[in-house]
Design a protein around this motif. Structure first.
Motif, PDB file in Angstrom:
ATOM      1  N   THR A 113       0.874  -1.157  -0.019  1.00 32.86           N
ATOM      2  CA  THR A 113      -0.106   0.045   0.167  1.00 32.86           C
ATOM      3  C   THR A 113       0.892   1.274  -0.018  1.00 32.86           C
ATOM      4  N   ASP A 162      -5.980  -1.096  -4.826  1.00 33.59           N
ATOM      5  CA  ASP A 162      -5.746  -1.693  -3.534  1.00 33.59           C
ATOM      6  C   ASP A 162      -6.502  -2.807  -3.019  1.00 33.59           C
ATOM      7  N   GLU A 163      -6.211  -3.717  -3.332  1.00 33.27           N
ATOM      8  CA  GLU A 163      -6.923  -5.132  -2.653  1.00 33.27           C
ATOM      9  C   GLU A 163      -8.461  -4.787  -3.114  1.00 33.27           C
TER      10      GLU A 163
HETATM   11 MG   LIG Z   1      -2.396  -2.593   2.235  1.00 34.32          MG
END
Ligand SMILES: [Mg+2]
Ligand SMILES: Nc1ncnc2c1ncn2[C@@H]1O[C@H](COP(=O)(O)OP(=O)(O)OP(=O)(O)O)[C@@H](O)[C@H]1O
Length: 366
Positions: A43, A158-159
């Motif tokens: 991240t 992000d995911e």
């Molecule tokens: Mg992360």
């Protein structure tokens, strides 16, 4: 679309160095997955591309332009967050159209565009609803629609699928893959799900403790993992790693495990050097193991630990004398009837060898 480059980028939070020194270059149109365990800096790296985090040192380039200190809104990027980050008081139409509003687009035009993107994502008839009035999967698609509504140089994820149930997740993954093939977008996609990375990426950057350990196409990562860390992170179940005694004898490499001598392998300089330490790590993928038959040469043995029927295949796990476990994917019915003692065999051509430091030993000719 544009390229993305890190030049010796580092990021510290106080005394903690989350990303020590990272350099990579992502070509225009590539879909790169940052893959690694929790806390490895995925991240943080993504946020530095977005401009939500400023590097402590180094340079970030988008489309060849130095954007290290540029505000996020001036970078022409779109980002999809793990928690979707939808505005709760706005209906879906306004949520999706928001990037156009910020850029001063007239209402009729931005709503027409939002409808167009929403239709593609099959949420076109939900546009009047608030985020609290739709399902998680629909929220995820709304967030995706908002990222796609305005053409960006780079798409950052992000995911984005981590809050979805298994079925929706597969569906969304297929959709993203389709989108990438359709648009040829430049994307950086963070995940700790190796299957997602394998399915989506043109290249995967496997990260560990703020470092990129290997940066290569999925099949290369799968077939030629650079280290035992990568080998153990990619694949489901991951590659089996067995520490074996090794010696060179008459121009052949001899490995010993479980009291059994494995067949000789041709020796390269790299193998001879690594074998001098007396021990190597043998890596074998579960699909390359089978229940040993009479006359099989490369056999390892242990006691049955688990036998899981997965439908088309079974996962047979044995525990060896040193308490390490080895899992085989067995595809044929007759082989599944295993007893208390399990013997598994493999072909020498399918193994990967790692030296005592965990680095893959190149095979002859590489
Ligand atoms: Mg992360
Ligand atoms: N603002 C911050 N202040 C202090 N430490 C931070 C901050 N942001 C991140 N870190 C630390 O930096 C490291 C990397 O964090 P990061 O969020 O990039 O990990 P990640 O790979 O995305 O993990 P996850 O898979 O859990 O999301 C972690 O050890 C984290 O605790």
């Amino acid at each position: 679309m544009a390229s993305v480059e890190f030049q010796n980028v580092s990021k510290s939070f106080g005394a903690f160095n989350a990303v020590p020194d990272m350099s990579f270059s992502i070509a225009d149109g590539e879909f790169v997955c940052l893959l690694g365990p929790s806390g490895c800096g995925k991240t943080t790296s993504l946020r530095m591309i977005a401009g939500l985090e400023t590097p402590t040192a180094g340079k970030v380039l988008i489309g060849g332009r130095d954007v290290t200190y540029l505000h996020p809104k001036d970078r022409q990027i779109s980002m999809v967050f793990q928690d979707y980050a939808l505005y709760p008081h706005m209906n879906l139409a306004d949520n999706i159209a928001y990037p156009l509003k910020v850029r001063g687009e007239a209402e009729a035009k931005r709503h027409a565009r939002a409808k167009e993107v929403a239709d593609v994502l099959k949420i076109g008839d939900l546009l009047k609803r608030l985020p609290s009035q739709i399902s998680g999967g629909q929220q995820q698609r709304t967030s995706l629609a908002r990222a796609l509504v305005y053409p960006s140089q780079v798409y950052l994820f992000d995911e984005p699928l981590s809050n979805l149930d298994a079925k929706l997740r597969l569906e969304a993954r297929g959709f993203l893959n389709h989108l990438q093939r359709d648009m040829g977008m430049t994307a950086v996609y963070v995940t700790h799900d190796q299957a997602e990375a394998m399915a989506l990426a043109t290249r995967i950057a496997v990260m560990d403790k703020g470092h990129i350990v290997q940066f290569a196409p999925p099949i290369e990562i799968y077939r030629r993992p650079a280290t035992t860390f990568v080998a153990n992170f990619v694949g489901n179940p991951p590659m089996n790693l067995v520490v074996v005694d090794a010696m060179v004898d008459g121009g052949q490499l001899r490995l010993r495990a479980d009291g059994l001598t494995l067949a000789g392998l041709p020796v390269s300089d790299a193998i001879a050097k690594a074998a001098a330490a007396g021990r190597l790590t043998l890596g074998v993928r579960p699909e390359h193991l089978r229940i040993a038959r009479e006359g099989d040469e490369n056999v390892i043995a242990g006691e049955l630990f688990a036998n899981e029927n997965m439908g088309p295949e079974s996962l047979v796990t044995m525990e060896r004398a040193d308490a390490t476990r080895v899992t085989a994917r067995i595809f044929t019915d007759d082989e599944i009837k295993v007893g208390k003692t399990v013997k598994l065999s493999f072909e020498a051509a399918h193994i990967t060898l790692f030296d005592s430091a965990g680095a893959r030993i190149p095979v002859s000719g590489e």
